[in-house]
Design an enzyme around this catalytic site. Structure first.
Site, PDB file in Angstrom:
ATOM      1  N   HIS A   1       0.811  -1.215   0.000  1.00 37.52           N
ATOM      2  CA  HIS A   1       0.000   0.000   0.000  1.00 37.52           C
ATOM      3  C   HIS A   1       0.843   1.263   0.000  1.00 37.52           C
ATOM      4  CE1 HIS A   1      -2.952  -3.004   1.573  1.00 37.52           C
ATOM      5  NE2 HIS A   1      -3.543  -2.521   0.509  1.00 37.52           N
TER       6      HIS A   1
ATOM      7  N   CYS B   1       5.703  18.903 -13.802  1.00 40.50           N
ATOM      8  CA  CYS B   1       4.566  19.297 -14.645  1.00 40.50           C
ATOM      9  C   CYS B   1       3.587  20.248 -13.958  1.00 40.50           C
ATOM     10  CB  CYS B   1       3.818  18.045 -15.110  1.00 40.50           C
ATOM     11  SG  CYS B   1       2.817  17.271 -13.809  1.00 40.50           S
TER      12      CYS B   1
ATOM     13  N   ILE C   1       1.088  -5.940  16.432  1.00 39.71           N
ATOM     14  CA  ILE C   1       0.456  -5.772  17.735  1.00 39.71           C
ATOM     15  C   ILE C   1      -1.023  -6.097  17.580  1.00 39.71           C
ATOM     16  CG2 ILE C   1      -0.181  -4.115  19.527  1.00 39.71           C
ATOM     17  CD1 ILE C   1       2.370  -2.596  18.861  1.00 39.71           C
TER      18      ILE C   1
END
Length: 159
Positions: free
Chosen positions: A6, A69, A133
């Site tokens: 991710h 850009c 955890i």
């Protein structure tokens, strides 16, 4: 091999031209330079744990732009609702096919985009180790589960 499914908020990418040579600290510097007097406070917290800022508080803010850009930039992460890059998914699936085990570090595996790799590892009959955890979606699939902070145990692993 380490892959961040991710992404990582330490890196920033342009959503318009895919320029990806910016660090989060570069963006912070750009924002500070473009908005030298910008200071706001908020005691209101949104459901996603971000603070709430009103349109009035943001009216003078100039967002950072891509140095290539002048396009829009964002942290190099896949946000909820976005799709994980298909090339990365295919690459990771092939890596699991070539692996002898899988280590999950610091993930609850709650979203299918990550849990699907546990399913793939199970299909390949690979041992699965999880360091996180608390409870994860993959706990019942794990050969080894260590419930601790990744930073307290991963540096001790000798390869």
């Amino acid at each position: 091999m380490v892959n961040e499914l991710h992404g990582c908020s330490a890196r920033v990418v342009c959503v318009d031209c895919s320029f990806n040579q910016m660090s989060r600290s570069d963006i912070q510097t750009m924002m500070k330079n473009e908005n030298p007097t910008f200071t706001v406070k908020s005691d209101e917290v949104n459901p996603d744990a971000d603070v709430y800022l009103s349109p009035e508080q943001l009216s003078d803010f100039k967002p950072p732009r891509c140095p290539e850009c002048s396009g829009r930039v964002k942290p190099n992460v896949t946000f909820f609702g976005d799709n994980v890059d298909r090339k990365l998914v295919n690459f990771l699936k092939s890596q699991i096919d070539d692996s002898d085990s899988v280590l999950v570090a610091g993930s609850s595996l709650e979203v299918m985009s990550s849990y699907r790799f546990i399913i793939k590892a199970k299909e390949n009959k690979l041992p699965i180790a999880i360091v996180n955890i608390g409870k994860t979606r993959g706990d019942l699939d794990a050969t080894l589960k260590i419930s601790t902070k990744c930073g307290s145990i991963l540096p001790q692993i000798k390869v």
